[in-house]
Design an enzyme around this catalytic site. Structure first.
Site, PDB file in Angstrom:
ATOM      1  N   THR A 134       0.803  -1.225   0.000  1.00  0.00           N
ATOM      2  CA  THR A 134       0.000   0.000   0.000  1.00  0.00           C
ATOM      3  C   THR A 134       0.840   1.282   0.000  1.00  0.00           C
ATOM      4  OG1 THR A 134      -0.081  -0.125   2.420  1.00  0.00           O
ATOM      5  CG2 THR A 134      -1.926  -1.101   1.200  1.00  0.00           C
ATOM      6  N   GLU A 135       2.146   1.161  -0.020  1.00  0.00           N
ATOM      7  CA  GLU A 135       2.998   2.332   0.182  1.00  0.00           C
ATOM      8  C   GLU A 135       2.727   3.454  -0.822  1.00  0.00           C
ATOM      9  OE1 GLU A 135       5.422  -1.137   1.839  1.00  0.00           O
ATOM     10  OE2 GLU A 135       3.948  -0.778   0.262  1.00  0.00           O
TER      11      GLU A 135
END
Length: 253
Positions: A134-135
């Site tokens: 999800t970065e």
């Protein structure tokens, strides 16, 4: 009187196996300095026991690991010309230790939690397992996790999963190469896996892992570069507004 904080990792032993249970479900088993120290200590314990052949990582609660705790101070590399962040050194150790490492993922592995699983030699995914990098959604780059994901999935597949923040269930993770087995009954699958691993002695497994690292070597400076890229984005003022959108209880990537 308030007692000492509970240890973030609980260790237990069975024949030839050290089980390391990530045991901070209230923090979604996020990556903290304490968790990293405890997992490094688990690897130390496994390596120091000549009868230990396998180290199993599992977790209590709905999350296998939610990634880096962003409420903690910005991590710093160890001192020295070849400094690496502790998260990188842990993942690197999991790939290189002569002990076979197994990740039993029964909940969500998010961001750095995906890297933690991917660094293990075998990944078993239960029916509730989910894997998601999800970065990029909050302006970060999974610079330290990505090499370990890519060695499983291939470079383009890892890039796509990161860019699109794909949410992979267990069958999709197996199809991508991120997990090795989708198990409807994870405990039974783990037992079968441990029985199979019991037929291979530790020195042979260690030799195989060493040869693999020589066959597919990583750039010796990659750990330093990965940590620098991660920290550059984490401390970039332009990224801060994106990070501020994350509710405080969920600030892990």
């Amino acid at each position: 009187m308030t007692g000492a904080p509970a240890a973030p990792v609980a260790l237990s032993r069975s024949r030839g196996v050290l089980h390391a249970l990530l045991d901070a479900p209230g923090r979604r088993n996020a990556v903290t300095p304490e968790l990293l120290d405890a997992l490094h200590a688990a690897v130390d314990t496994a390596e120091a026991d000549p009868g230990c052949r396998v180290l199993v990582l599992s977790a209590r609660g709905e999350h296998f690991c939610a990634g880096t705790d962003l409420t903690a101070p910005v991590p710093e590399p160890a001192a020295g010309p070849e400094a690496e962040l502790p998260y990188w050194t842990l993942l690197d150790r999991l790939t290189r230790t002569p002990v076979v490492t197994v990740a039993l993922v029964e909940g969500r592995a998010t961001a750095g939690g995906v890297g933690l699983a991917a660094a293990c030699d075998l990944v078993l995914a239960g029916p509730g397992a989910r894997f998601r990098l999800t970065e990029a959604l909050v302006g970060l780059v999974p610079a330290m996790a990505l090499p370990f994901v890519a060695r499983r999935t291939g470079e383009q597949r890892a890039f796509t999963a990161t860019l699109l923040a794909e949410d992979l269930d267990a069958p999709a993770a197996v199809a991508a190469g991120l997990a090795d087995l989708h198990a409807g009954e994870p405990a039974q699958a783990l037992r079968r896996t441990l029985v199979a691993l019991s037929r291979v002695d530790r020195s042979t497994a260690g030799a195989l892992k060493t040869y693999r690292s020589r066959l597919y070597p990583r750039d010796a400076r990659l750990g330093q570069d990965a940590g620098r890229v991660f920290l550059d984005r984490l401390t970039d003022p332009a990224v801060q507004p994106l990070l501020d959108r994350i509710p405080t209880p969920e600030r892990a990537v």
